[in-house]
Design an enzyme around this catalytic site. Structure first.
Site, PDB file in Angstrom:
ATOM      1  N   SER A   1      -9.365  79.874 -13.867  1.00  0.00           N
ATOM      2  CA  SER A   1      -9.009  81.272 -13.696  1.00  0.00           C
ATOM      3  C   SER A   1      -8.117  81.534 -12.484  1.00  0.00           C
ATOM      4  CB  SER A   1     -10.281  82.101 -13.557  1.00  0.00           C
ATOM      5  OG  SER A   1     -10.983  81.733 -12.384  1.00  0.00           O
TER       6      SER A   1
ATOM      7  N   LYS B   1      -7.036  84.611  -3.800  1.00  0.00           N
ATOM      8  CA  LYS B   1      -7.337  85.045  -5.166  1.00  0.00           C
ATOM      9  C   LYS B   1      -7.903  86.458  -5.147  1.00  0.00           C
ATOM     10  CE  LYS B   1     -10.041  83.354  -9.174  1.00  0.00           C
ATOM     11  NZ  LYS B   1     -10.904  82.244  -9.652  1.00  0.00           N
TER      12      LYS B   1
ATOM     13  N   SER C   1     -12.164  76.363 -12.177  1.00  0.00           N
ATOM     14  CA  SER C   1     -11.066  77.302 -11.973  1.00  0.00           C
ATOM     15  C   SER C   1     -10.118  76.977 -10.837  1.00  0.00           C
ATOM     16  CB  SER C   1     -11.617  78.704 -11.740  1.00  0.00           C
ATOM     17  OG  SER C   1     -11.948  79.271 -12.964  1.00  0.00           O
TER      18      SER C   1
END
Ligand code: GLN
Length: 470
Positions: A148, A73, A172
């Site tokens: 997210s 990420k 997330s």
């Protein structure tokens, strides 16, 4: 590849090589650019690493994640590679060091193939808050992948890497795992070092893996866990073996209030109850229990995380990193313009909310009160763990929604997190596993365990996924 173990078997049998595997992933990444999952692909480095690992395998010196291809990420640092938290404010910024989690993956001979799109500074539930545009759900391109860590979920779901790292502050990893039909893990707070993870809300943040199955997620978590001199909140408790084991009879609870919640889709409720029945038939105790605090979770989470975010994000001031406004003329206008132009609207909303709840005169009414609720939640759940080993719930109230559907109403978007934030508020581990599908769209089941009980969580979530979710 069914899982990492079978991939390693294939490498052993010479039916594939790491290099060949990396090349295949690179091809699929370029065929799937429309998904917008990757912000950067480290093609040449990945090929070079693959060649070196193939050589190590020949010499019998390769690590536990030999040749496992991993995406990370865009809020996890990897030395000399860009990292931006999908924000314009970090334009051009490169990591000076690698996150401890990344170091540990590399030390076990994983291949880092690229960095993955996410909501700006990990704030969001749909990946619609990225400065680099939406990530598309591979199962239906008109729908969000969740957030997210949307890019991390999509990269695994669309077969663009074996596993990926995301981060959790309030769901997330689990929520996008649910929306994309894969496995996502949020570890116990302190299980994984936060060193090199861009801070959102430091008393919540944890790095966690995405995988197609429980055993791969367990292995990756085992590798990245453990104490760290660079993070005093990383626990020094030894990391046990997380490989799922054989199943004994256990005691599970689920919250009546979660199932009676009017936002819950009836077909998710139905499938959840079917799974519960199957578990009971297998001899497990599964009880519906009261949890009257459900409505307090979202407000408590949003008061505390925005407070922490407003402090953590003050470092992005146009002076030290990344973006500086071209129109700035003095110190004050540098701060104001760089932050106004560099942050997106959701991040600004949270900074303002966080600043408000911390302000003199309101501090006790909001921040202080939320801290007390957090303690109450912890005490209540501790009480439950006396009588139960694990807590079950749906991961999300519904399947992936369409782009734009929740953007007008932030409260509606925040309600996406209703089942996930408890684990973050009280620091316990939780996993989302695929539980079923509605009109072809997946939804997940969440298994929460007591602090540092990841080993049981993996054992029982594998059993539920393989034996009960059909
Ligand atoms: N959706 C939650 C939020 O917007 C979760 C974020 C996260 O876990 N990073 O805060």
């Amino acid at each position: 590849m069914a899982n990492i173990a079978s991939y390693h078997q294939a490498l052993k049998d010479n039916s594939t090589t790491v290099r060949k595997t990396v090349d295949e992933f690179l091809t699929r990444i370029s065929q799937n650019q429309h998904l917008n999952a990757f912000l950067a692909v480290y093609a040449d480095e990945a090929k070079a690493a693959a060649n070196a690992i193939d050589q190590k395998l020949l010499n019998g010196e390769a690590g536990r994640l030999a040749g496992v291809v991993i995406g990370i990420k865009d809020n996890i640092c990897y030395a000399d590679h860009g990292v931006q938290g999908s924000s314009k404010i970090l334009d051009g910024f490169e990591s000076l060091y690698s996150a401890t989690a990344v170091e540990r993956l590399l030390a076990e001979d994983a291949v880092i193939i690229g960095r993955l799109n996410c909501d700006e500074f990990a704030m969001g539930s749909s990946n619609e808050n990225s400065a680099f545009g939406n990530v598309l759900n591979p199962l239906d391109n008109e729908r969000v992948p969740g957030g997210s860590s949307g890019g991390s979920a999509v990269a695994v779901a669309a077969n663009l890497c074996h596993v990926s790292l995301g981060s959790e502050t309030g769901g997330s990893v689990r929520q996008p795992a649910s929306f994309c039909g894969i496995v996502g893990v949020k570890p116990t707070y302190g299980r994984v070092s936060r060193h090199g993870l861009l801070a959102f809300a430091s008393s919540f943040d944890q790095i966690g893996p995405f995988a197609k199955n429980v055993e791969d997620a367990a292995l990756v978590l085992e590798v990245i866990s453990g104490s760290d001199d660079f993070d005093s909140t990383a626990s020094s408790k030894p990391v046990p073996n997380y490989t799922p084991k054989s199943v004994a009879k256990k005691r599970f609870a689920y919250f009546k209030d979660c199932l009676e919640n009017e936002a819950l889709d009836p077909s998710i409720k139905q499938q959840f109850l079917t799974v519960v029945e199957k578990m009971k038939t297998d001899g497990h105790q599964v009880d519906a229990v009261d949890f009257p605090m459900l409505d307090h979770l979202i407000p408590t989470y949003y008061v505390l995380t925005t407070a922490e975010a407003s402090s953590n994000l003050s470092r992005y001031d146009g002076m030290r990193y990344g973006y500086r406004s071209a129109s700035a003329t003095d110190l004050e206008s540098t701060y104001k313009l760089s932050r106004s132009e560099g942050f997106g609207s959701e991040v600004k909303r949270r900074i303002m909310l966080g600043t408000f709840v911390l302000s003199a005169g309101y501090y006790d009414a909001y921040y202080g009160k939320a801290q007390r609720v957090r303690r109450l939640l912890k005490d209540t759940t501790d009480g439950l763990f006396i009588n139960y080993d694990m807590i079950l719930s749906p991961t999300t109230p519904d399947v992936a929604f369409k782009f734009g559907e929740n953007t007008e109403d932030p409260i509606k978007m925040y309600l996406e997190d209703i089942y996930t934030v408890l684990a973050n508020l009280i620091g316990i581990p939780a996993i989302s596993i695929p539980m079923g599908k509605k009109d072809g769209l997946p939804f997940g089941m969440q298994v929460m365990a007591n602090q540092f009980q990841e080993a049981d969580m993996f054992t029982y979530s594998k059993y539920i996924m393989d034996d009960c979710c059909q």
